[in-house]
Scaffold this motif. Structure first.
Motif, PDB file in Angstrom:
ATOM      1  N   ARG A 133       0.851  -1.187   0.000  1.00 15.20           N
ATOM      2  CA  ARG A 133       0.000   0.000   0.000  1.00 15.20           C
ATOM      3  C   ARG A 133       0.892   1.244   0.000  1.00 15.20           C
ATOM      4  O   ARG A 133       2.025   1.221   0.509  1.00 15.20           O
ATOM      5  N   LEU A 135       0.252   5.424   1.017  1.00 11.10           N
ATOM      6  CA  LEU A 135      -0.644   6.474   1.489  1.00 11.10           C
ATOM      7  C   LEU A 135       0.010   7.828   1.293  1.00 11.10           C
ATOM      8  O   LEU A 135       1.224   7.973   1.457  1.00 11.10           O
ATOM      9  N   ASP A 140      -5.314   6.621   0.527  1.00 12.13           N
ATOM     10  CA  ASP A 140      -4.843   5.399  -0.114  1.00 12.13           C
ATOM     11  C   ASP A 140      -4.729   5.584  -1.623  1.00 12.13           C
ATOM     12  O   ASP A 140      -5.662   6.039  -2.285  1.00 12.13           O
ATOM     13  N   SER A 202       3.645  -7.049  -0.010  1.00  8.81           N
ATOM     14  CA  SER A 202       2.529  -7.830   0.510  1.00  8.81           C
ATOM     15  C   SER A 202       3.011  -9.184   1.015  1.00  8.81           C
ATOM     16  O   SER A 202       4.060  -9.693   0.598  1.00  8.81           O
ATOM     17  N   THR A 238       0.568   1.208   7.574  1.00 10.48           N
ATOM     18  CA  THR A 238       1.149   0.576   6.380  1.00 10.48           C
ATOM     19  C   THR A 238       2.057  -0.626   6.664  1.00 10.48           C
ATOM     20  O   THR A 238       3.242  -0.596   6.341  1.00 10.48           O
ATOM     21  N   GLY A 260      -3.871   2.102   6.186  1.00 12.13           N
ATOM     22  CA  GLY A 260      -3.087   1.397   5.183  1.00 12.13           C
ATOM     23  C   GLY A 260      -2.855  -0.057   5.529  1.00 12.13           C
ATOM     24  O   GLY A 260      -1.880  -0.661   5.059  1.00 12.13           O
ATOM     25  N   ARG A 262      -4.078  -3.949   5.275  1.00  8.80           N
ATOM     26  CA  ARG A 262      -4.977  -4.836   4.527  1.00  8.80           C
ATOM     27  C   ARG A 262      -5.964  -5.473   5.513  1.00  8.80           C
ATOM     28  O   ARG A 262      -7.156  -5.523   5.270  1.00  8.80           O
ATOM     29  N   ASN A 287     -10.215   2.115   4.205  1.00 10.02           N
ATOM     30  CA  ASN A 287      -9.366   2.164   3.008  1.00 10.02           C
ATOM     31  C   ASN A 287      -9.535   3.532   2.337  1.00 10.02           C
ATOM     32  O   ASN A 287      -9.507   3.638   1.116  1.00 10.02           O
ATOM     33  N   ARG A 317     -10.842  -1.922  -6.846  1.00  8.44           N
ATOM     34  CA  ARG A 317     -10.069  -2.426  -5.706  1.00  8.44           C
ATOM     35  C   ARG A 317     -10.375  -3.895  -5.403  1.00  8.44           C
ATOM     36  O   ARG A 317      -9.703  -4.507  -4.571  1.00  8.44           O
ATOM     37  N   MET A 327      -1.185  -6.324  -7.748  1.00 11.43           N
ATOM     38  CA  MET A 327      -2.033  -5.824  -6.668  1.00 11.43           C
ATOM     39  C   MET A 327      -2.735  -6.959  -5.939  1.00 11.43           C
ATOM     40  O   MET A 327      -3.400  -7.787  -6.561  1.00 11.43           O
ATOM     41  N   TYR A 330      -8.542  -5.675  -2.201  1.00 10.01           N
ATOM     42  CA  TYR A 330      -9.018  -5.068  -0.958  1.00 10.01           C
ATOM     43  C   TYR A 330     -10.177  -5.856  -0.336  1.00 10.01           C
ATOM     44  O   TYR A 330     -10.890  -5.327   0.511  1.00 10.01           O
TER      45      TYR A 330
END
Length: 623
Positions: A133, A135, A140, A202, A238, A260, A262, A287, A317, A327, A330
Motif C-alpha cells: 500500500r 498512502l 490510499d 505484501s 502501512t 493502510g 490490509r 481504506n 479495488r 495488486m 481489498y
C-alpha cells in the motif's frame, strides 16, 4: 532462630519486590528514551516498545509516549487471566502513537521525489520492492497494473480507474506515483509536500493471505496458548498485511486505528488451530477514499459507453481489470484468520471496500459482531462465508453499504451456518442510493457453481448438472440463516441478490433461510420480477415495495403486512435516521416469538415500542 528470621525477611523482601514489579508501570518514549534505562519512571523511559514488552510481567502496563515507532515488536511474554499485560498509548488519539512499517527514509523526507512529467504530475522515488500500500497524508493510492496505465489513469483493457495511484517498476527499482489533482480535497499533487507512507511488500499467497511472519505486521503476538494481553490506543500504519498478527488466544485490541492495513487484526495458523477469544473493540478501520473513488468514477462515467463496455467497472479495488501479481485486492477487512469465540464490537468501519471478508472469516466459530457502524462500504459489510459456524450479527448500523450481508460460499461444504442477523438498522441516503448504476441489495444469498469444482465436492465442471453432491438444494445448518427484528430502509435497493441459477434445469433452491419480524422497505424483492423467493420462509414482516405486489406479499409472509408506503409504517423521522415506532404503528405487537424465543421481539423491526436506538460508542473512545 536468628538465621531463620533473616531467611524469612529475605524471602518477604523478594516476594514484595516481585509483586511490585509484576504490577508495575513501564514507560517508552522513542524521542527521549534509551533501552539502557530501567523504564520504570516517566523521566527514564525505554526507547523501544520491543524492550518494554521483553521486560513486562503479568499485571504490567506499558505506557507509550507520543511518537512514531519504526519497529515491529514481537510479544513473547503474556499475562494471566487476573493480571493481563496492557500496552497502551498515553492518550487515545489518532496518529499520537504510531507503529509504522513505512519506509522511514521516504516518510521523513530524507529521499526526494523526482518530477518525471510536469503535465501528468508524475513523480518517482528509488525503491527496492513493490509496496502493499501507499498512502499520502492518510489517503490510499490505487495500485495500477502498469506505468502506462498509471499515466492514463486506466486499468487493463483501458477501463477507467481512480485519479490517483502508484506503480512499481521492478527493472528500474522505482516507485511512480500520481496524486489527485483536486488539491482542495486531498492536498497538493506534489508528494514532497505530503506525508508519504510506503508499505513493505505484501504477504505471499494469491491474495496476500499467507500472513505468517513478523514482517507482515506492525506488531506480532507470539505466545503459546493464551496471551492475556490488551493493546490500547495505537495507530497501525502501512504494514505488509496486518496491523496486529496474533498466534495467541485471549487478546484484546481496542481504541486503535488501522491506516493502510490490509487487515486490522489477523489470527495466524491453520484453520483448525486459529487463536480463540480475540476481541477487537472500538477500533477504526478504513481504506479511505475507496468509497469516494467509486462515487467519483460512477459520477463521471455513469451515462457513457463505459457502463456497457466494462461491467462493474467501479470494483477496481476488488481486482477487476487489474493484475493479481501486481495488486493484492481489498477484499480484506477489520479482522482475518478469525477462529473460535472472537468478538468484533463497537468498531467503526468506514470508506472501505469490505468490512469483513471471506478471506478473513472462512473458519470462524461463534463469532459475535455487534454494536458496530459500517458506513460507505463498496461491496459487503459482512461476509459469512465460507465455513463460518454459529455467527451472530446484531445491534449494528449499516449505512450506505452496497450489499450489507453476504452468504455466498465459494469453497463447498460445510455450508456456513447457522447465522443469526437481528436488531440491525440498514439504511441509505438518497444521493448514495441514486449513485449506483444498477440496484444493490440488502442480502446476497446463494451458492455459485464454483463450489462444485472443489475436490471434496466432486471436482465437477461448472456447467455439469448431474454431480455426486446434488446442486439442486443448498441448506444452511440448523437452525438456519435467521433474519429477524431488523429495520431495512433501502427504497432504491432490492431485498435479495442471488448469485446462483434461479430458473431452468440448473435451478438451485435455498433451504433453511427464514425472515421474520422485519420492516422491509425496498424498491423490489429481486431484480427478476418472476422470482418467488426460492424456499426462503417469511413470517410476520412488514413489506413496502410498490413495484411487484406478488413479491411484496411473499416478503410479508404468513401473518405479515403489506403497506403502501414508508409513511404507513409510522416511524419517527426516517429522513433523519430516526426509526423509532410511533404510537399506533402497525409494527407494534405484530411479530412472532415462536421461531426464536431468546432474542426476538414481538414488535416488528429493530427498535421495540417505547425504545430508542442506543447511541453506539463506535470507534476509538477517550479514556
Amino acid at each position: 532462630m536468628k538465621l531463620n528470621f533473616i531467611k524469612t525477611a529475605i524471602i518477604s523482601i523478594f516476594f514484595s519486590s516481585s509483586l511490585a514489579v509484576s504490577a508495575g508501570q513501564i514507560y517508552v518514549d522513542a524521542g527521549s528514551g534509551s533501552d539502557t534505562n530501567a523504564g520504570l519512571a516517566a523521566d527514564s523511559p525505554l526507547k523501544t516498545i520491543q524492550k518494554a514488552v521483553d521486560l513486562s510481567e503479568p499485571g504490567d502496563t506499558v505506557n507509550i509516549a507520543p511518537g512514531v515507532y519504526a519497529e515491529r515488536p514481537i510479544i513473547r511474554r503474556g499475562g494471566t487471566e487476573s493480571s493481563p499485560i496492557t500496552i497502551k498509548a498515553d492518550k487515545v488519539e489518532r496518529g499520537r502513537v504510531i507503529l509504522s512499517s513505512a519506509d522511514q527514509s521516504i516518510r521523513q523526507g530524507k529521499i526526494k521525489w523526482k518530477l518525471e512529467d510536469s503535465d501528468l504530475q508524475l513523480y518517482s522515488i528509488p525503491l527496492d520492492h513493490n509496496p502493499a500500500r501507499v498512502l499520502y497524508s492518510g489517503t490510499d493510492l490505487m495500485p495500477y497494473p502498469s506505468l502506462d496505465c498509471l499515466k492514463h489513469f486506466y486499468l487493463l483493457e483501458q477501463c477507467p480507474g481512480p485519479r490517483h495511484g502508484f506503480f512499481y517498476v521492478a527493472g528500474e527499482h522505482k516507485l511512480y506515483v500520481r496524486l489527485h489533482h483536486d488539491s482542495g480535497k486531498y492536498g497538493p499533487s506534489d508528494p514532497g509536500r505530503q506525508l508519504m507512507c510506503v508499505a513493505p511488500a505484501s504477504a505471499p499467497g494469491y491474495n496476500g493471505e499467507k500472513i505468517t511472519l513478523p514482517e507482515h505486521a506492525n506488531l506480532t503476538i507470539d505466545i503459546k496458548g493464551q496471551a492475556h494481553l490488551v493493546i490500547d490506543g495505537l495507530t497501525f500504519e502501512t504494514p505488509g498485511a496486518a496491523g496486529v498478527l496474533t498466534w495467541s488466544s485471549k487478546v484484546t485490541v481496542r481504541n486503535c486505528w488501522f491506516d493502510g492495513c490490509r487487515f486490522g487484526v489477523f489470527g495466524g495458523g491453520e484453520h483448525d488451530k486459529l487463536p480463540s477469544e480475540v476481541i477487537v473493540e472500538n477500533c477504526f478501520y478504513h481504506n479511505y477514499p475507496a468509497f469516494d473513488d467509486v462515487a467519483e468514477l460512477i459520477t463521471t462515467y455513469k451515462d457513457t459507453e463505459v457502463m456497457t463496455k466494462y461491467p462493474i467497472f467501479w470494483w477496481h479495488r476488488k481486482g477487476r481489470f487489474n493484475d493479481s501479481e501486481v495488486m493484492k485486492n481489498y477484499e480484506t477487512g477489520i479482522a482475518g484468520g478469525v477462529g473460535k469465540d472472537w468478538q468484533l464490537r463497537y468498531n467503526l468501519v468506514r470508506n472501505a471496500f469490505e468490512g469483513l471478508s471471506t478471506w478473513g472469516n472462512s473458519w470462524s466459530e461463534n463469532l459475535r459482531v455487534y454494536g458496530n457502524v459500517f458506513e460507505k462500504i463498496v461491496d459487503n459489510a459482512l461476509e459469512t462465508e465460507n465455513h463460518s459456524r454459529n455467527m451472530r450479527i446484531y445491534d449494528n448500523v449499516f449505512h450506505n453499504v452496497f450489499e450489507p450481508i453476504s452468504w455466498q460460499p465459494l469453497d463447498g461444504e460445510p455450508w456456513p451456518g447457522p447465522v443469526y442477523v437481528y436488531r440491525n438498522l440498514f439504511y441509505a441516503d438518497f444521493d448514495i442510493q441514486q449513485l449506483w448504476p444498477w440496484r444493490p441489495a440488502c442480502f446476497k444469498l446463494g451458492a455459485s457453481e464454483r463450489n462444485w469444482t472443489k475436490e471434496h465436492m466432486g471436482k465437477c465442471p461448472e456447467e455439469q448438472i448431474k454431480t455426486p453432491i446434488s446442486k439442486r438444494f443448498v441448506m444452511v445448518p440448523y437452525p438456519g440463516f435467521l433474519v429477524f427484528n431488523n429495520t431495512v430502509i433501502m427504497p432504491y435497493a432490492n431485498l435479495f441478490n442471488n448469485p446462483q441459477p434461479i430458473e431452468g434445469p440448473s435451478i438451485r433452491d435455498l433451504v433453511n433461510f427464514r425472515f421474520f419480524n422485519n420492516i422491509l422497505v425496498t424498491h423490489s424483492f429481486h431484480k427478476r420480477d418472476y422470482f418467488t423467493g426460492s424456499l426462503i420462509e417469511f413470517y410476520n414482516n412488514i413489506a413496502v415495495n410498490a413495484t411487484n405486489s406478488r413479491q411484496t406479499e411473499i416478503a410479508a409472509g404468513l401473518d405479515g403486512q403489506v403497506l403502501p408506503d414508508l409513511g404507513a409504517v409510522k416511524l419517527a423521522d426516517p429522513s433523519k435516521a430516526d426509526f423509532r415506532l410511533l404510537p399506533g404503528s402497525p409494527a407494534i405487537g405484530k411479530g412472532t416469538a415462536e421461531i426464536d424465543r431468546s432474542d426476538s421481539s414481538k414488535d416488528i423491526g429493530a427498535i421495540p415500542d417505547g425504545k430508542s436506538w442506543p447511541e453506539l460508542p463506535a470507534g476509538p473512545q477517550p479514556r
